[in-house]
Design an enzyme around this catalytic site. Sequence first.
Site, mmCIF file in Angstrom:
data_model
loop_
_atom_site.group_PDB
_atom_site.id
_atom_site.type_symbol
_atom_site.label_atom_id
_atom_site.label_comp_id
_atom_site.label_asym_id
_atom_site.label_seq_id
_atom_site.Cartn_x
_atom_site.Cartn_y
_atom_site.Cartn_z
ATOM 1 N N THR A 244 10.183 -6.374 24.474
ATOM 2 C CA THR A 244 8.854 -6.469 25.076
ATOM 3 C C THR A 244 8.166 -5.121 25.241
ATOM 4 O OG1 THR A 244 7.764 -6.918 27.202
ATOM 5 C CG2 THR A 244 10.115 -6.540 27.294
ATOM 6 N N GLU B 114 6.800 -4.320 27.813
ATOM 7 C CA GLU B 114 7.109 -3.871 29.180
ATOM 8 C C GLU B 114 8.120 -2.723 29.171
ATOM 9 O OE1 GLU B 114 6.404 -4.817 32.667
ATOM 10 O OE2 GLU B 114 4.561 -5.279 31.603
ATOM 11 N N TYR C 204 12.509 -6.629 35.551
ATOM 12 C CA TYR C 204 12.402 -7.315 34.254
ATOM 13 C C TYR C 204 12.481 -6.299 33.120
ATOM 14 C CZ TYR C 204 10.030 -9.547 30.262
ATOM 15 O OH TYR C 204 9.693 -10.004 29.008
ATOM 16 N N LYS D 173 15.396 -5.904 30.298
ATOM 17 C CA LYS D 173 15.075 -6.011 28.861
ATOM 18 C C LYS D 173 15.472 -4.735 28.109
ATOM 19 C CE LYS D 173 13.031 -10.094 28.048
ATOM 20 N NZ LYS D 173 13.325 -10.985 26.924
HETATM 21 P P1 NAP Z 1 8.494 -18.458 28.891
HETATM 22 O O1 NAP Z 1 7.387 -19.394 28.511
HETATM 23 O O2 NAP Z 1 8.624 -18.017 30.300
HETATM 24 O O3 NAP Z 1 9.858 -19.193 28.451
HETATM 25 C C1 NAP Z 1 11.093 -18.688 28.851
HETATM 26 C C2 NAP Z 1 12.180 -19.612 28.340
HETATM 27 O O4 NAP Z 1 13.451 -19.103 28.761
HETATM 28 C C3 NAP Z 1 12.088 -21.047 28.890
HETATM 29 O O5 NAP Z 1 12.503 -21.928 27.896
HETATM 30 C C4 NAP Z 1 13.085 -21.023 30.024
HETATM 31 O O6 NAP Z 1 13.622 -22.286 30.349
HETATM 32 C C5 NAP Z 1 14.157 -20.158 29.395
HETATM 33 N N1 NAP Z 1 15.094 -19.593 30.380
HETATM 34 C C6 NAP Z 1 14.806 -18.845 31.461
HETATM 35 N N2 NAP Z 1 15.933 -18.473 32.096
HETATM 36 C C7 NAP Z 1 16.964 -19.034 31.393
HETATM 37 C C8 NAP Z 1 18.373 -19.045 31.554
HETATM 38 N N3 NAP Z 1 18.972 -18.410 32.564
HETATM 39 N N4 NAP Z 1 19.111 -19.704 30.638
HETATM 40 C C9 NAP Z 1 18.536 -20.387 29.610
HETATM 41 N N5 NAP Z 1 17.190 -20.418 29.419
HETATM 42 C C10 NAP Z 1 16.425 -19.750 30.305
HETATM 43 O O7 NAP Z 1 8.470 -17.172 27.981
HETATM 44 P P2 NAP Z 1 7.674 -16.886 26.603
HETATM 45 O O8 NAP Z 1 6.330 -16.386 26.948
HETATM 46 O O9 NAP Z 1 7.843 -18.028 25.708
HETATM 47 O O10 NAP Z 1 8.487 -15.628 26.067
HETATM 48 C C11 NAP Z 1 9.639 -15.797 25.245
HETATM 49 C C12 NAP Z 1 10.501 -14.536 25.316
HETATM 50 O O11 NAP Z 1 9.746 -13.424 24.842
HETATM 51 C C13 NAP Z 1 10.970 -14.145 26.706
HETATM 52 O O12 NAP Z 1 12.250 -13.566 26.558
HETATM 53 C C14 NAP Z 1 9.990 -13.088 27.153
HETATM 54 O O13 NAP Z 1 10.591 -12.225 28.093
HETATM 55 C C15 NAP Z 1 9.695 -12.404 25.845
HETATM 56 N N6 NAP Z 1 8.368 -11.813 25.706
HETATM 57 C C16 NAP Z 1 7.261 -12.568 25.921
HETATM 58 C C17 NAP Z 1 6.017 -12.005 25.711
HETATM 59 C C18 NAP Z 1 4.772 -12.799 25.936
HETATM 60 O O14 NAP Z 1 3.692 -12.190 26.013
HETATM 61 N N7 NAP Z 1 4.823 -14.117 25.990
HETATM 62 C C19 NAP Z 1 5.902 -10.688 25.270
HETATM 63 C C20 NAP Z 1 7.066 -9.955 25.028
HETATM 64 C C21 NAP Z 1 8.301 -10.543 25.227
HETATM 65 P P3 NAP Z 1 12.893 -23.266 31.429
HETATM 66 O O15 NAP Z 1 11.784 -23.954 30.668
HETATM 67 O O16 NAP Z 1 13.993 -24.174 31.837
HETATM 68 O O17 NAP Z 1 12.377 -22.405 32.532
HETATM 69 N N1 GDD Z 2 0.545 -12.910 36.764
HETATM 70 C C1 GDD Z 2 -0.530 -12.331 37.328
HETATM 71 N N2 GDD Z 2 -1.199 -13.008 38.309
HETATM 72 N N3 GDD Z 2 -0.917 -11.108 36.907
HETATM 73 C C2 GDD Z 2 -2.014 -10.567 37.473
HETATM 74 C C3 GDD Z 2 -2.751 -11.218 38.460
HETATM 75 C C4 GDD Z 2 -2.312 -12.494 38.917
HETATM 76 O O1 GDD Z 2 -2.887 -13.121 39.787
HETATM 77 N N4 GDD Z 2 -3.800 -10.433 38.806
HETATM 78 C C5 GDD Z 2 -3.735 -9.338 38.052
HETATM 79 N N5 GDD Z 2 -2.645 -9.405 37.237
HETATM 80 C C6 GDD Z 2 -2.214 -8.351 36.304
HETATM 81 C C7 GDD Z 2 -0.752 -7.946 36.460
HETATM 82 O O2 GDD Z 2 -0.602 -7.053 37.569
HETATM 83 C C8 GDD Z 2 -0.502 -7.301 35.105
HETATM 84 O O3 GDD Z 2 -0.930 -5.961 35.121
HETATM 85 C C9 GDD Z 2 -1.418 -8.087 34.159
HETATM 86 O O4 GDD Z 2 -2.322 -8.832 34.991
HETATM 87 C C10 GDD Z 2 -0.673 -9.050 33.244
HETATM 88 O O5 GDD Z 2 0.202 -9.832 34.027
HETATM 89 P P1 GDD Z 2 0.984 -11.102 33.423
HETATM 90 O O6 GDD Z 2 0.027 -12.022 32.781
HETATM 91 O O7 GDD Z 2 1.849 -11.631 34.512
HETATM 92 O O8 GDD Z 2 1.836 -10.486 32.237
HETATM 93 P P2 GDD Z 2 2.729 -9.165 32.137
HETATM 94 O O9 GDD Z 2 1.970 -8.214 31.244
HETATM 95 O O10 GDD Z 2 3.143 -8.678 33.460
HETATM 96 O O11 GDD Z 2 4.020 -9.716 31.400
HETATM 97 C C11 GDD Z 2 3.903 -10.560 30.250
HETATM 98 O O12 GDD Z 2 3.836 -9.779 29.077
HETATM 99 C C12 GDD Z 2 5.029 -8.993 28.815
HETATM 100 C C13 GDD Z 2 4.759 -8.206 27.522
HETATM 101 O O13 GDD Z 2 3.998 -7.075 27.811
HETATM 102 C C14 GDD Z 2 5.122 -11.501 30.247
HETATM 103 O O14 GDD Z 2 4.945 -12.457 29.235
HETATM 104 C C15 GDD Z 2 6.402 -10.734 29.969
HETATM 105 O O15 GDD Z 2 7.477 -11.657 29.816
HETATM 106 C C16 GDD Z 2 6.212 -9.925 28.674
HETATM 107 O O16 GDD Z 2 7.374 -9.190 28.407
#
Ligand code: NAP
Ligand code: GDD
Length: 357
Positions: free
Chosen positions: A132, A134, A156, A160
């Site tokens: 990520t 992050e 987190y 990671k």
């Molecule tokens: P998400 O919607 O939060 O999905 C997370 C998945 O992981 C869900 O299927 C959840 O199951 C499962 N999970 C959580 N804890 C677990 C555990 N202990 N054992 C088995 N399964 C577990 O996340 P996403 O947005 O699809 O992201 C997919 C991956 O990419 C994550 O690893 C995230 O950290 C990473 N990532 C995401 C982004 C982004 O912008 N979306 C960016 C960079 C990296 P449940 O449905 O049961 O909760």
């Molecule tokens: N969730 C959330 N809720 N975020 C907020 C809010 C709120 O009400 N208000 C402001 N934010 C700001 C957070 O402080 C952060 O700076 C930004 O919005 C994005 O927050 P999120 O959407 O929660 O995503 P993230 O960037 O912290 O994390 C996501 O992206 C990562 C990749 O850069 C997640 O998907 C992570 O799993 C992933 O690794």
Amino acid sequence: MSKIALITGITGQDGAFLARHLIDLGYEVHGVIRRSSAPNIHRLSRIVAPELANGTLKLHYGDMTDFSSMVRIVGDTRPHEIYNLAAQSHVAVSFETPEYTASADGIGPLRLLEAIRIAGLTHHTRFYQASTSELYGKVHEIPQRETTPFHPRSPYGVAKLYGYWITVNYREAYGMHASNGILFNHEGELRGELFVTRKITKAVGRMALGHRQPLRLGNLDAQRDWGDAQEYIRGMHLILQQETPDDYVLATGEMHSVREFVEVALNHIDKQVVWEGEGVDEVGICKATGERLVMVDKDFFRPAEVELLLGDPSKAKEKLGWSHEKDFKHLVADMVQADIRRQELISQNGIELEDFL
Ligand code: NAP
Ligand code: GDD
């Protein structure tokens, strides 16, 4: 014979889209799901309903914190490719559950890699780790690329970081085909509702149907490189198709603030927002009616913030032929439109869509 893929986190946003993509490519797909007290497969069932119904998509109970389940599932399925997407993926929540997050997101990948070795699949199974942006946290350069030093800012991010390095280590130590996708934020209509983009588009969808509850947000000035999730999962697959394992940034190369996201989303329903006040007293007012649309709430600030993320996807473009297509405005518009449709269904049926999916 079709290739076998195992997806952890298949019930999440990326997992559901990746399952669809791999099935369409002819893979036999297996997924890991957790037992939960209420159904947790509503996203998956929207995307792969026929394959769930006819049993061609196979689900296995397991948990990233339970080594025995990892060993059993990997041994039983003997996959050609593993996509490790499972994680406690909410940055703010990781401050509340740091130890669990370390176990699932940090040691979880190690458990899977060891399960591959124990099953005798070291040179058979290709491994993708969902790393990520992050990791860059308090960024050391702009934009961030594969060579930018890491500086995570949350439990987190730190968990990671372990996942990233153990993947590199198993590649170097055992010659495994193990790669990291360092993905910047990617979004869409399946995005979890507690991430800021979906939180905004859900609220705007409700406003479009006449709801008057203001949207409460934290740091409006945080900036992110937001792309379309469906495009990013295609990048994950491409990473595992390379002859040599490696690590890649997937990003758009464009950055916008949370404030801009709110403005564009509200414009989509013909509302223009005017900002008044400062810090936690700032509010977003509807220009036409004076109604409060947005309020700042200190509960949504984080103990340590990642102020900006901007990725440089040049390596992915050059080596994988991957680049993003959907621009920011279209991404926001599509998400708002999907949430309006969803709210219409909810108001017609009187229940949350998830309840009957
Ligand atoms: P998400 O919607 O939060 O999905 C997370 C998945 O992981 C869900 O299927 C959840 O199951 C499962 N999970 C959580 N804890 C677990 C555990 N202990 N054992 C088995 N399964 C577990 O996340 P996403 O947005 O699809 O992201 C997919 C991956 O990419 C994550 O690893 C995230 O950290 C990473 N990532 C995401 C982004 C982004 O912008 N979306 C960016 C960079 C990296 P449940 O449905 O049961 O909760
Ligand atoms: N969730 C959330 N809720 N975020 C907020 C809010 C709120 O009400 N208000 C402001 N934010 C700001 C957070 O402080 C952060 O700076 C930004 O919005 C994005 O927050 P999120 O959407 O929660 O995503 P993230 O960037 O912290 O994390 C996501 O992206 C990562 C990749 O850069 C997640 O998907 C992570 O799993 C992933 O690794």
